[in-house]
Design an enzyme around this catalytic site. Sequence first.
Site, mmCIF file in Angstrom:
data_model
loop_
_atom_site.group_PDB
_atom_site.id
_atom_site.type_symbol
_atom_site.label_atom_id
_atom_site.label_comp_id
_atom_site.label_asym_id
_atom_site.label_seq_id
_atom_site.Cartn_x
_atom_site.Cartn_y
_atom_site.Cartn_z
ATOM 1 N N HIS A 165 60.203 54.393 9.489
ATOM 2 C CA HIS A 165 59.184 53.502 8.940
ATOM 3 C C HIS A 165 58.310 54.268 7.948
ATOM 4 O O HIS A 165 57.293 54.854 8.332
ATOM 5 C CB HIS A 165 58.312 52.943 10.069
ATOM 6 C CG HIS A 165 59.068 52.176 11.109
ATOM 7 N ND1 HIS A 165 59.869 52.796 12.035
ATOM 8 C CD2 HIS A 165 59.131 50.846 11.365
ATOM 9 C CE1 HIS A 165 60.403 51.877 12.828
ATOM 10 N NE2 HIS A 165 59.973 50.687 12.446
ATOM 11 N N GLY B 137 55.209 54.069 21.649
ATOM 12 C CA GLY B 137 56.266 53.229 21.109
ATOM 13 C C GLY B 137 55.880 51.761 21.182
ATOM 14 O O GLY B 137 55.714 51.101 20.152
ATOM 15 N N ARG C 256 47.083 47.962 53.648
ATOM 16 C CA ARG C 256 46.030 47.964 52.625
ATOM 17 C C ARG C 256 44.723 48.483 53.228
ATOM 18 O O ARG C 256 43.958 49.185 52.572
ATOM 19 C CB ARG C 256 45.845 46.579 52.009
ATOM 20 C CG ARG C 256 45.405 45.503 52.995
ATOM 21 C CD ARG C 256 45.025 44.212 52.314
ATOM 22 N NE ARG C 256 44.719 43.182 53.295
ATOM 23 C CZ ARG C 256 43.948 42.137 53.041
ATOM 24 N NH1 ARG C 256 43.407 41.980 51.847
ATOM 25 N NH2 ARG C 256 43.727 41.219 53.971
ATOM 26 N N ASP D 62 49.491 31.870 50.196
ATOM 27 C CA ASP D 62 49.391 31.802 48.732
ATOM 28 C C ASP D 62 50.702 31.391 48.075
ATOM 29 O O ASP D 62 50.714 30.963 46.918
ATOM 30 C CB ASP D 62 48.930 33.148 48.165
ATOM 31 C CG ASP D 62 47.414 33.251 48.104
ATOM 32 O OD1 ASP D 62 46.742 32.201 48.126
ATOM 33 O OD2 ASP D 62 46.895 34.378 48.043
ATOM 34 N N HIS E 90 52.861 34.337 44.509
ATOM 35 C CA HIS E 90 52.171 35.562 44.886
ATOM 36 C C HIS E 90 53.013 36.460 45.793
ATOM 37 O O HIS E 90 52.571 37.554 46.143
ATOM 38 C CB HIS E 90 50.855 35.223 45.598
ATOM 39 C CG HIS E 90 49.755 34.822 44.670
ATOM 40 N ND1 HIS E 90 49.916 33.861 43.699
ATOM 41 C CD2 HIS E 90 48.472 35.258 44.557
ATOM 42 C CE1 HIS E 90 48.780 33.708 43.040
ATOM 43 N NE2 HIS E 90 47.888 34.555 43.531
ATOM 44 N N ARG F 66 49.463 42.903 53.612
ATOM 45 C CA ARG F 66 48.260 42.118 53.913
ATOM 46 C C ARG F 66 48.091 41.980 55.421
ATOM 47 O O ARG F 66 46.970 42.003 55.934
ATOM 48 C CB ARG F 66 48.375 40.729 53.287
ATOM 49 C CG ARG F 66 47.208 39.803 53.637
ATOM 50 C CD ARG F 66 47.374 38.434 52.993
ATOM 51 N NE ARG F 66 46.222 37.582 53.228
ATOM 52 C CZ ARG F 66 46.132 36.692 54.213
ATOM 53 N NH1 ARG F 66 47.136 36.559 55.078
ATOM 54 N NH2 ARG F 66 45.058 35.935 54.352
#
Length: 672
Positions: A35, A124, A361, A473, A477, A524
């Site tokens: 380029h 990139g 978590r 959910d 999800h 969860r």
Amino acid sequence: MDIATLRDKHAHHWNMAAALRVLAMDAVQAANSGHPGMPMGMADVATVLFTKHLKFDASTPDWADRDRFILSAGHGSMLLYALLHLTGYEDMTIDQLRNFRQWGAITAGHPEYGHAKGIETTTGPLGQGIANAVGFAMAEEALRARFGAGVADHHTWVIAGDGCLMEGISHEAIGLAGMQKLSKLIVLWDNNNISIDGKVSLSDITDQRARFAAAGWRVLACDGHDPVEIEHAMNEAKDSDRPVLIDCKTHIGFGSPKKQDSASAHGSPLGPDEIAKVREIYGWNYPPFEIPAEIRTAWAEAGKRGVAARHVWEGNLARLSSTKREEFERRMAGDAPKKLATTIRALKKQATEAKHKVATRKASEMVLEVVNPVMPETIGGSADLTGSNNTKTADLGIFNPDNRRGRYVHYGIREHGMAAAMNGIALHGGFRPYGGTFLVFTDYARGAVRLSALMGIPVTYVMTHDSIGLGEDGPTHQPVEHLAMCRATPNTYTFRPADVVETAEAWELALTSKRTPSVLALSRQNLPLVRDKHTTKNLSAQGAYVLREAEGKRKAILLATGSEVEVALKARDLLQAEGIGTRVVSVPCMELFAAQDEAYRKKVLPAGPARVAVEAAVRQPWDRWLLGERGREAKAGFVGMDSFGASAPAERLYEEFGITAEAVAEKVKSLL
């Protein structure tokens, strides 16, 4: 400003900028690929930046207080390579420019981090550079708050093109930067109005100046070919109390009779006839890759401009207390503190004794609560899911314009921008960034996550709600293919820990990695402790290990990760009750298991027994461990997902999708 006026009124500047232009033309022509238009258009801006503003020392490329220069418009890589060569970076020889885009050269088609000194990040994919720069600028602010302006006081300069600003990630990045008032971030917009398809107006009518202003940036403008205007704008930018966009109006392919201001200057060589005409217009009477001595000398002097500033900085660093200086050097080297290992071991012991039954978590939060105080270099965050990701601990404080010592970033709903900013924080040095979202939204962060792996930088991605176990959910999800996607990415550790102990071990490995990013896939739902005997050894470092041995003759091996380790253990109880000796192997990290020697892998997965893998995700990454490694199809099975999920409580989903101990036991028996 036209070429005749430039040559007449600014002859010295013109000759220095022309050197950049002809090197770009010659290298692209030699490669028959590249380029040339962008380097030709932005050479004047780059010349003013490197000769009058950028704080750097080519002889010491990794000096910690250097200004960072990021070529977000990475397709114009020859502009950066020419700058590095002419200013005296030792590894960027003229032969490297001659071999642009060729095998073994450090002059890749787009700037690649780690290939050459002076390349701060891989740029990139368009937009990544400007988003990385936000992280660089955040890290500079945070480092200055901790060690003082005598040690950290530098700018982050970015050249971005129209394509960078069209990519959606740029919106996330500029919004975050504006809110954070990153006053040492300066973006030089190569406003040439050309993309590959033609004029930008074919696809975009955005008022970029208004967009940046609306996001809280200061907006300046200049003729991108007038060195006086460029310098004035840069001087103003350095005095700003906000991030700055400088609209540099340029001509792509500047000086090319047939290709200036056209898409044909963007992504292909000019051709020998056109190059000859451009040389004549430039007044450049030298063969390809030859730079006259006086111009080389001028550029070499520019490469030494920062020597005095570096010496001052070295003195400032030396005057720090030995404790503070050692801490700075440790953090810039990316070394973990010695206390980390003992802290992790103590947590593992405590967790084993307390028999914690928590979601991983939550286990991750428990780890961070003890790790963050002993690792002052951690900078956490979340994409507006703090309460779900459990990434914030009480000691961190919030990083914002009023508190640069804060260590928690509210990234907002910007997964891609968050991931890219974390790359910038890690690349800057001095910090260990981690950030959270749901595992399913790895899709939204994917471009930057891939670049973490490509560049080899140890960013930690805390990806919670890791399966259909998140429940109500629903399928949008519930990740099913995302573990496979992460595991398919080279140079990535994908951890899916089964309990508090494995979570602690995964964090230890992530925080001591130097060249590999980590994805922590966390549940969860609450999970029982499966590592009920304390070991100081980090078993997760082996990638997979025998969690429960078979009683009697071993007829089956169950492999599982995360929340499904509990399922595998219950299935083992059912099988053992029927006299079927069953081993359970926990596989917290497939990549680390693959890296073990064959003797160890053979010990964990010997030939003979039936093998069944259990994971609430697609089968794809499991076939190596089921069919390879001495396995065979007739005695291999998988219990998991082959579709998207559904909306319902987790327990019902596991039952409906057949991820149960009973189903696993039946699968084993069908193979015997």
